[in-house]
Write a protein that holds these residues in place. Structure first.
Motif, mmCIF file in Angstrom:
data_model
loop_
_atom_site.group_PDB
_atom_site.id
_atom_site.type_symbol
_atom_site.label_atom_id
_atom_site.label_comp_id
_atom_site.label_asym_id
_atom_site.label_seq_id
_atom_site.Cartn_x
_atom_site.Cartn_y
_atom_site.Cartn_z
ATOM 1 N N HIS A 20 0.827 -1.208 0.000
ATOM 2 C CA HIS A 20 0.000 0.000 0.000
ATOM 3 C C HIS A 20 0.864 1.263 0.000
ATOM 4 C CE1 HIS A 20 -3.456 2.529 0.800
ATOM 5 N NE2 HIS A 20 -2.837 3.056 1.842
ATOM 6 N N GLN A 29 0.929 4.266 -2.787
ATOM 7 C CA GLN A 29 0.694 5.673 -2.435
ATOM 8 C C GLN A 29 1.869 6.553 -2.838
ATOM 9 O OE1 GLN A 29 -2.388 5.915 -1.989
ATOM 10 N NE2 GLN A 29 -2.818 6.227 0.181
ATOM 11 N N ASN A 70 -9.913 7.670 -1.157
ATOM 12 C CA ASN A 70 -9.020 7.800 -0.007
ATOM 13 C C ASN A 70 -9.773 8.322 1.221
ATOM 14 O OD1 ASN A 70 -6.867 6.835 -1.414
ATOM 15 N ND2 ASN A 70 -5.617 8.675 -1.270
ATOM 16 N N ASP A 86 -11.893 5.396 2.373
ATOM 17 C CA ASP A 86 -11.004 4.348 2.884
ATOM 18 C C ASP A 86 -10.450 4.753 4.253
ATOM 19 O OD1 ASP A 86 -9.277 1.839 2.197
ATOM 20 O OD2 ASP A 86 -7.833 3.361 2.864
ATOM 21 N N ASN A 87 -10.092 6.029 4.398
ATOM 22 C CA ASN A 87 -9.569 6.508 5.674
ATOM 23 C C ASN A 87 -10.636 6.413 6.766
ATOM 24 O OD1 ASN A 87 -7.208 8.134 6.947
ATOM 25 N ND2 ASN A 87 -9.016 9.316 7.512
ATOM 26 N N GLY A 130 -2.339 8.909 2.664
ATOM 27 C CA GLY A 130 -3.640 9.007 2.000
ATOM 28 C C GLY A 130 -4.198 10.414 2.006
#
Length: 486
Positions: A315, A319, A392, A395-396, A451
């Protein structure tokens, strides 16, 4: 610091009128003084001519008192009337009452005068110009006080000794003549000053136009653009342009090397990370199958940790690669921008993160705050980057919200927000959430700390501002929004 162009214009637009005022003031003062001297000289010359001419006329006309056997009579004074309409030549704005003269004998009897002079006051003890400071000025009648008077005595001719001659000039006419003369001088100078100021402004702006063109070109230039500046510039600026062109090449080469390094490193890391991930998964499967190994739960725990570490590293690489691509950009190319259909775009993103939400039993919801979906955030976007931004954010929220939470994606006319009912963030940590690699203390979730940095950069490229806030009591949770800049 002000621009050179603004400083020059300010200095010249203040300095030139000030210099003009000082110069015009000095010229007006000198002109006023010289015209007064010229008029006074003219008066004295007229008086000199009258001294020579008047006695002859008096002799021819026997302008003396004559005794009569029955009465004693005085010969009347000669009064001269002159109308300018009977005169030829270019008289300009001259008036009939511009000058006047009067001649008296020693006893004060008026012998000769013009239309204006017959009203002059007889002052037998006055010599020369009559000033307001003289005591004789107080004896003047109102008419005489409006004139500049010069008195002279004819003491050279014994026959007419004692004659007093007065020559005057109308002060109003004199002042009008002076003002007219000054206007003739000052008005063209004023027009010339305004024309000169306009010329200066035009020349300065024309002279700085190459710099303005270079500034506009630099503002639109991408960091990786190494094409030289081709603007036609003066010789004094050419060394600067040459140095900039060399710098563009160096910067573009540096960015290209960094991007190649990031891409190569990401590519090289992905393969071994994928292989390690595969081996860790196989190890977990084998451990599940080998039930006779002692303490197999401990071995499975360590294998799970290896798998999680590999997933986090993968990941992080992804990123970093995304950040390396978007970080150098100053603005998005116009050909990559389009008007979005926010409902379709958010449907795709919600579908992508739905599996991760189901794993934590988190409910995902979308709300359109405005009445008309066509009014949602009216901007042009890069669809790929904006999908990444919303993904993002969601997802966060999913990663850091407790199981069973509610996450709502809100679409409004000036903002897109992600609102959850999680635990929120400490107020002192809000300002640092978009920093690279920053993660609040006490986090157990996998993450790279990049992120929200990517979200912030994408928002900046679209003219948006990333804002973090906790929900107001009694509600609990966290709000992340991208808002149009004011």
């Amino acid at each position: 610091m002000k621009s050179i162009q603004q400083r020059l214009l300010t200095s010249l637009l203040i300095g030139l009128p000030l210099l003009w005022v000082l110069t015009s003031g000095f010229i007006a003062w000198r002109l006023w003084h010289e015209i007064k001297e010229m008029n006074d000289t003219q008066i004295t010359q007229v008086a000199r001519y009258l001294i020579g001419v008047a006695p002859k006329e008096d002799d021819n006309k026997n302008d003396y008192e004559k005794d009569d056997s029955k009465s004693k009579k005085k010969r009347p004074a000669k009064i001269y009337n002159l109308n300018s309409k009977y005169l030829s030549g270019d008289l300009g704005n001259a008036k009939d009452d511009y000058m006047g003269f009067a001649i008296w004998n020693k006893d004060g009897r008026l012998l000769m005068a013009d239309e204006n002079g017959q009203s002059f006051a007889f002052l037998p003890d006055q010599h020369g110009f009559l000033e307001e400071s003289d005591s004789a000025y107080q004896r003047l009648n109102p008419f005489s006080k409006r004139w500049r008077l010069f008195y002279v005595h004819d003491d050279h001719d014994s026959k007419h000794k004692g004659r007093v001659i007065a020559v005057g000039q109308n002060l109003d006419s004199r002042q009008e003549m002076i003002v007219s003369a000054m206007t003739v001088q000052v008005l063209p100078m004023l027009i010339g000053l305004l024309a000169f100021i306009g010329l200066v402004i035009w020349l300065i702006r024309r002279g700085f136009m190459p710099l303005t063109q270079i500034s506009a070109e630099l503002a639109q230039r991408q960091p990786q653009d190494d094409s030289p500046i081709t603007a036609d510039v003066p010789k004094e600026i050419q060394p600067l342009v040459t140095a900039l062109n060399v710098l563009f090449v160096k910067v573009a080469e540096t960015l290209a090397r960094e991007q190649r390094f990031t891409a190569d490193a990401s590519h090289e890391l992905r393969s071994p990370l994928a292989a390690l991930k595969l081996q860790a998964d196989l190890l977990q499967q084998q451990l599940l199958q080998l039930s006779d190994i002692e303490d197999d739960n401990q071995l499975f725990y360590h294998a799970q940790k290896i798998s999680n570490g590999i997933e986090r590293a993968t990941h992080l690489v992804d990123q970093l690669l995304i950040l390396a691509k978007i970080e150098p950009q100053q603005q998005l190319p116009p050909e990559q921008l389009e008007k979005p259909d926010w409902l379709i775009l958010t449907d795709i993103v919600l579908s992508d993160v739905n599996r991760l939400g189901r794993e934590k039993h988190i409910q995902l919801k979308r709300s359109v705050i405005c009445d008309n979906p066509a009014d949602i955030l009216p901007i042009l976007i890069n669809p790929i980057l904006f999908k990444l931004l919303i993904r993002n954010l969601l997802d966060n929220a999913i990663r850091y919200c407790p199981d069973g939470s509610l996450i709502e994606l809100q679409l409004d006319t000036n903002a897109i927000s992600v609102v959850d009912n999680g635990l929120g963030v400490e107020p002192e940590q809000l300002a640092r959430l978009s920093e690279r690699f920053y993660r609040p203390a006490g986090q157990s979730q996998l993450g790279s700390g990049l992120g929200l940095s990517i979200v912030n950069r994408i928002a900046e490229l679209h003219g948006l501002t990333l804002i973090f806030a906790n929900r107001l009591p009694p509600d609990i949770g966290f709000i992340t929004s991208v808002i149009l800049k004011k």
